[in-house]
Design an enzyme around this catalytic site. Structure first.
Site, PDB file in Angstrom:
ATOM      1  CB  CYS A 250      18.553  12.219  44.576  1.00 44.44           C
ATOM      2  SG  CYS A 250      17.535  12.904  46.072  1.00 44.44           S
ATOM      3  CG  ASN A 259      17.338  17.068  38.525  1.00 41.53           C
ATOM      4  OD1 ASN A 259      16.649  17.392  39.585  1.00 41.53           O
ATOM      5  ND2 ASN A 259      18.583  17.289  38.666  1.00 41.53           N
TER       6      ASN A 259
HETATM    7 MG    MG Z   1      16.558  18.813  41.109  1.00 44.44          MG
END
Ligand code: MG
Length: 308
Positions: A250, A259
């Site tokens: 991230c 994710n």
């Molecule tokens: Mg993403």
């Protein structure tokens, strides 16, 4: 290989489209740059594992995202058969021209629910982003392309903090009104929780947005991605974004976990008896192979559990 017992919940969709973002959102956020050959094999293996929508790359300026600078080399190498869709991210008019030149059938634009992230990520104000996207979506639609719109920072923004639900709905409606067929609601920093998810999706319903046009894009930064996914399914959402092996940290939170991993998603959907068409064993093998190329283990809990 272990598998969850299938126990169907009649209140949930019977089938879910897994929108695989690993080759684009995943690799874009990995520090290691992988070769075009590795990407081609990665995407082929994802298709072999049963994924039917695989976002392949991004047509941003190559110097901005060196991990995806080979879009022109990659796209002609993808197998056009088997009914697999290969959307590409298109930031602007120049990106659309490149997409049309490559014969791409589906694009995605990337909007922001907040002023600060629009300025940081798009170099546009909140209002100006819609002016930038309008001709891109219109021309793409005229050319017969399917257009998805991402909306980022839907559940919180690292600079602005809380993001009002009404503001997210307004931004999302505007992207749909431009002509996008699908709106992917992104929890870019992973701070959303299930009640927030339900409230946001129901707020779209209150202004007559068809839940079938909504997708969700959760990040597992705080361990909430699957709970949030279940909340979205309970509201009728049936398109879920995820990244094979949990690729892509991230970039806007100090965490290696970004994710939602496709394996973690598919394990839950398999247990709920929801059809995805995905073979979790083939997918885990692909993510283990990809982790070897990247030189770091997959953060996916299911990949780790099944790799033993
Ligand atoms: Mg993403």
């Amino acid at each position: 290989m272990p598998a969850p017992l299938r126990v169907v919940d009649a209140g949930l969709p019977a089938q879910v489209t897994v929108y695989e973002v690993g080759p684009r959102d995943g690799l874009q956020n990995e520090s290691t740059v992988v070769s075009t050959d590795v990407k081609t094999e990665f995407i082929r293996r994802l298709a072999d594992a049963g994924l039917s929508v695989i976002e392949a790359t991004s047509l941003v300026r190559p110097e901005w995202v060196p991990q995806l600078a080979d879009a022109e080399q990659l796209m002609p190498l993808l197998d056009p058969g088997r009914g697999v869709r290969y959307p590409v991210l298109v930031p602007n008019r120049r990106g659309l021209d490149r997409a049309l030149g490559l014969g791409v059938e589906e694009i995605a634009v990337f909007g922001s629910a907040t002023e600060t992230f629009a300025r940081r990520n798009l170099n546009r104000g909140f209002e100006e982003q819609f002016e930038m996207f309008a001709p891109v979506v219109a021309d793409a639609t005229d050319a017969g392309l399917r257009v998805r719109a991402y909306l980022s920072m839907c559940f919180g923004d690292p600079w602005e903090g809380e993001v009002p639900i009404a503001q997210v709905v307004l931004a999302g409606q505007r992207l749909l009104d431009l002509g996008a067929r699908e709106l992917s609601l992104g929890d870019t920093i992973g701070v959303g929780t299930p009640g927030h998810v339900s409230a946001l999706i129901n707020a779209f319903g209150d202004v007559d947005v068809d839940v079938g046009s909504l997708a969700v894009h959760f990040h597992d930064t705080y361990g909430q991605a699957l709970a949030n996914t279940l909340a979205a399914l309970q509201c009728g959402v049936s398109t879920v974004d995820s990244s094979a092996g949990g690729l892509g940290g991230c970039p806007y939170a100090e965490s290696a976990t970004g994710n939602l991993a496709t394996e973690d998603l598919v394990w839950m959907l398999d247990g709920l008896g929801i059809e995805t068409g995905v073979d979790i064993g083939a997918l885990v093998a692909t993510s283990i192979w990809m982790a070897g190329r990247l030189g770091r283990p997959s953060p996916s809990r299911v990949v780790q559990a099944l790799a033993r």
